[in-house]
Design a protein around this motif. Structure first.
Motif, short mmCIF file in Angstrom:
data_model
loop_
_atom_site.label_atom_id
_atom_site.label_comp_id
_atom_site.label_asym_id
_atom_site.label_seq_id
_atom_site.Cartn_x
_atom_site.Cartn_y
_atom_site.Cartn_z
N PHE A 240 4.09 5.40 -9.61
CA PHE A 240 3.82 6.53 -9.79
C PHE A 240 5.44 6.94 -10.86
CE2 PHE A 240 4.98 10.96 -9.04
CZ PHE A 240 4.22 11.37 -9.32
N LEU A 241 6.42 6.52 -9.91
CA LEU A 241 8.04 6.85 -10.53
C LEU A 241 8.25 6.23 -12.38
CD1 LEU A 241 10.60 7.02 -7.12
CD2 LEU A 241 8.67 9.19 -8.58
N VAL A 242 7.67 5.57 -11.99
CA VAL A 242 8.00 4.06 -12.98
C VAL A 242 6.64 4.81 -14.30
CG1 VAL A 242 7.58 2.63 -14.70
CG2 VAL A 242 8.66 2.17 -12.51
N ILE A 243 6.20 5.55 -13.90
CA ILE A 243 5.23 6.00 -15.55
C ILE A 243 5.58 7.51 -15.27
CG2 ILE A 243 2.34 6.88 -15.49
CD1 ILE A 243 1.41 4.56 -14.38
N ALA A 244 5.88 8.09 -14.60
CA ALA A 244 6.26 9.90 -14.83
C ALA A 244 7.62 9.38 -15.45
CB ALA A 244 6.95 10.60 -13.29
N GLY A 245 8.27 8.60 -15.27
CA GLY A 245 9.69 8.31 -15.81
C GLY A 245 9.78 7.71 -17.11
N TYR B 200 1.07 -1.29 0.38
CA TYR B 200 -0.06 0.37 0.32
C TYR B 200 1.15 0.82 -0.12
CZ TYR B 200 -3.97 -2.83 1.08
OH TYR B 200 -4.72 -3.84 0.79
N VAL B 201 2.18 1.16 0.32
CA VAL B 201 3.04 2.44 -0.02
C VAL B 201 4.07 2.41 -1.12
CG1 VAL B 201 4.02 3.78 1.53
CG2 VAL B 201 2.13 3.08 2.97
N ILE B 202 4.50 1.08 -0.91
CA ILE B 202 5.50 1.38 -1.62
C ILE B 202 5.20 0.98 -2.89
CG2 ILE B 202 8.32 0.36 -2.51
CD1 ILE B 202 8.63 -0.51 0.64
N LEU B 203 5.00 0.56 -2.94
CA LEU B 203 4.65 -0.82 -4.83
C LEU B 203 3.78 0.75 -5.25
CD1 LEU B 203 4.01 -2.56 -6.83
CD2 LEU B 203 1.94 -3.57 -5.84
N PRO B 204 2.65 2.12 -5.08
CA PRO B 204 2.32 3.01 -6.11
C PRO B 204 2.76 3.74 -6.32
CG PRO B 204 0.77 1.85 -3.74
CD PRO B 204 1.93 1.20 -3.54
#
Length: 93
Positions: free
Chosen positions: A59-64, A51-55
């Motif tokens: 987010f970072l992968v999609i933004a990258g 619930y914390v690390i995976l989201p």
């Protein structure tokens, strides 16, 4: 007049909260429904990862990917900061 409105809003909020607390019956959560088969619980590390690390990682992968695959060439400064206001022509006297 403001005190009357504030009192009315406070009474409405308190009444709404009280009704929601009375209508939600946590005692019914202890009884099992037909077909209810709960599994084992998650550990603290599993819960934080899910619930914390995976989201955050998603987010970072999609933004990258958006930043890398963005092919727009409109990166120049279009504001007035890049406009040259001095003229090159000189007046002849």
């Amino acid at each position: 007049m403001d005190k009357k409105n504030a009192l009315r809003a406070g009474a409405l909020a308190a009444g709404t909260t009280l009704m929601m607390l009375l209508m939600s019956s946590p005692a019914l959560a202890l009884t099992r429904d037909d077909g209810d088969d709960p599994g084992t619980g998650l550990s603290v590390i599993e819960t934080l990862g899910l619930y914390v690390i995976l989201p955050v990682v998603l987010f970072l992968v999609i933004a990258g990917l958006v930043m890398v695959l963005d092919r727009s060439k409109d990166r120049t400064d279009t504001t007035s900061s890049n406009i040259n206001v001095k003229s090159d022509a000189r007046a002849k006297a």
